[in-house]
Design a protein around this motif. Structure first.
Motif, PDB file in Angstrom:
ATOM      1  N   GLU A 108       5.785   4.516   4.383  1.00  0.00           N
ATOM      2  CA  GLU A 108       4.519   4.420   5.305  1.00  0.00           C
ATOM      3  C   GLU A 108       4.737   5.768   6.250  1.00  0.00           C
ATOM      4  N   GLN A 153       2.998   3.112  -2.570  1.00  0.00           N
ATOM      5  CA  GLN A 153       4.010   2.437  -3.271  1.00  0.00           C
ATOM      6  C   GLN A 153       4.846   3.080  -3.939  1.00  0.00           C
ATOM      7  N   THR A 210       0.087   4.370   3.499  1.00  0.00           N
ATOM      8  CA  THR A 210       0.936   3.658   2.711  1.00  0.00           C
ATOM      9  C   THR A 210       0.941   4.008   1.224  1.00  0.00           C
ATOM     10  N   GLN A 228       7.573   3.391  -7.406  1.00  0.00           N
ATOM     11  CA  GLN A 228       7.659   2.795  -8.509  1.00  0.00           C
ATOM     12  C   GLN A 228       9.206   3.052  -9.078  1.00  0.00           C
ATOM     13  N   ASP A 239       9.629   0.845   3.446  1.00  0.00           N
ATOM     14  CA  ASP A 239       9.459  -0.439   3.815  1.00  0.00           C
ATOM     15  C   ASP A 239      10.358  -1.009   2.688  1.00  0.00           C
ATOM     16  N   ASN A 240      11.520  -1.681   2.441  1.00  0.00           N
ATOM     17  CA  ASN A 240      12.246  -1.943   1.376  1.00  0.00           C
ATOM     18  C   ASN A 240      11.540  -3.294   0.857  1.00  0.00           C
ATOM     19  N   VAL A 241      10.973  -4.259   1.783  1.00  0.00           N
ATOM     20  CA  VAL A 241      10.364  -5.280   1.532  1.00  0.00           C
ATOM     21  C   VAL A 241       8.958  -5.031   0.563  1.00  0.00           C
ATOM     22  N   LYS A 242       8.131  -4.384   0.906  1.00  0.00           N
ATOM     23  CA  LYS A 242       7.131  -3.623   0.121  1.00  0.00           C
ATOM     24  C   LYS A 242       7.319  -2.668  -0.778  1.00  0.00           C
ATOM     25  N   ASN A 243       8.717  -2.187  -0.747  1.00  0.00           N
ATOM     26  CA  ASN A 243       8.778  -0.989  -1.827  1.00  0.00           C
ATOM     27  C   ASN A 243       7.800   0.106  -1.462  1.00  0.00           C
ATOM     28  N   ALA A 244       7.748   0.526  -0.400  1.00  0.00           N
ATOM     29  CA  ALA A 244       6.423   1.548  -0.097  1.00  0.00           C
ATOM     30  C   ALA A 244       7.218   2.471   1.082  1.00  0.00           C
TER      31      ALA A 244
END
Length: 225
Positions: free
Chosen positions: A218, A98, A96, A100, A211-216
């Motif tokens: 995977e 992130q 995973t 920015q 993942d649009n919740v974690k802004n990441a």
């Protein structure tokens, strides 16, 4: 130029051949994977051969996984090997990273050839990884990118039908988070253009998702990087 065209056409040819490969003897598939992996990791291999071998290796890894094989540590052997999956199966090799926010868009930090940092926009519609001219020139100044890594030029068709000619080269390494992919096909973009994380990276993964919740982002891979 023939070698360049072969490298650019390879992913599409492999995608069409994947179904036929499943009918091959498993020993033959593993032997082909091993040969491709050896060339992929050989620092003396030419840029065209290294990129083609890495693409071949990662496609064969997917075919073997679909056929019920796992790439894992084997008893009595050093390192990992391909074998029939047990009931437990192969542990997923996932990572995973992130995003920015950069200039109003979400970008993914990456390190090219062990040094130069860029911020990629994930673009599944881009055929290759695109690196802005400034980053290419920085790698050349640092000695991490040489003329031996360049593979000529190729004309690309844009979404609006226009054509664009770009220099094509081999990224020896592309690191995202703590994972590094070797020998990635890339093109040099215009000055101050966006860095794009395109299909020459994404297609070598088993899968990837945003993942649009974690802004990441995977992703998962098999026996690759």
């Amino acid at each position: 130029m023939k070698g360049l065209l072969a490298a650019l056409a390879l992913p599409f040819a492999l995608a069409g051949a994947a179904q036929a490969q499943t009918a091959e003897n498993s020993d033959q598939l593993i032997a082909r994977w091993t040969a491709s992996d050896t060339t992929c990791r050989n620092p003396a291999a030419s840029a065209v051969d290294a990129v083609g071998a890495c693409e071949q290796r990662d496609t064969l890894a997917k075919v073997l996984a679909l056929a019920g094989f796992c790439h894992a540590a084997a008893a009595g052997r050093s390192g990992a090997a391909w074998m029939r999956c047990t009931a437990r199966g192969q542990e997923a090799t996932r990572a995973t990273a992130q995003f920015q926010r950069m200039g109003g868009v979400f970008a993914l930090s990456a390190r090219l050839n062990g040094g130069t940092q860029v911020y990629f926009i994930v673009d599944s519609g881009a055929a290759t990884v695109q690196v802005p001219e400034e980053a290419v020139e920085e790698m050349k100044r640092n000695g991490t990118l040489t003329e031996a890594d360049f593979m000529g030029q190729h004309r690309f068709i844009l979404a609006d039908g226009r054509t664009m000619q770009q220099r094509v080269f081999r990224l020896r390494t592309l690191q995202i988070g703590d994972r590094t992919m070797e020998n990635v096909l890339a093109t040099m973009g215009a000055p101050k253009s966006r860095a794009l994380l395109g299909q020459s990276f994404l297609r070598r993964l088993n899968w990837w998702k945003i993942d649009n919740v974690k802004n990441a982002i995977e992703f998962e891979f098999t026996g690759a990087f």
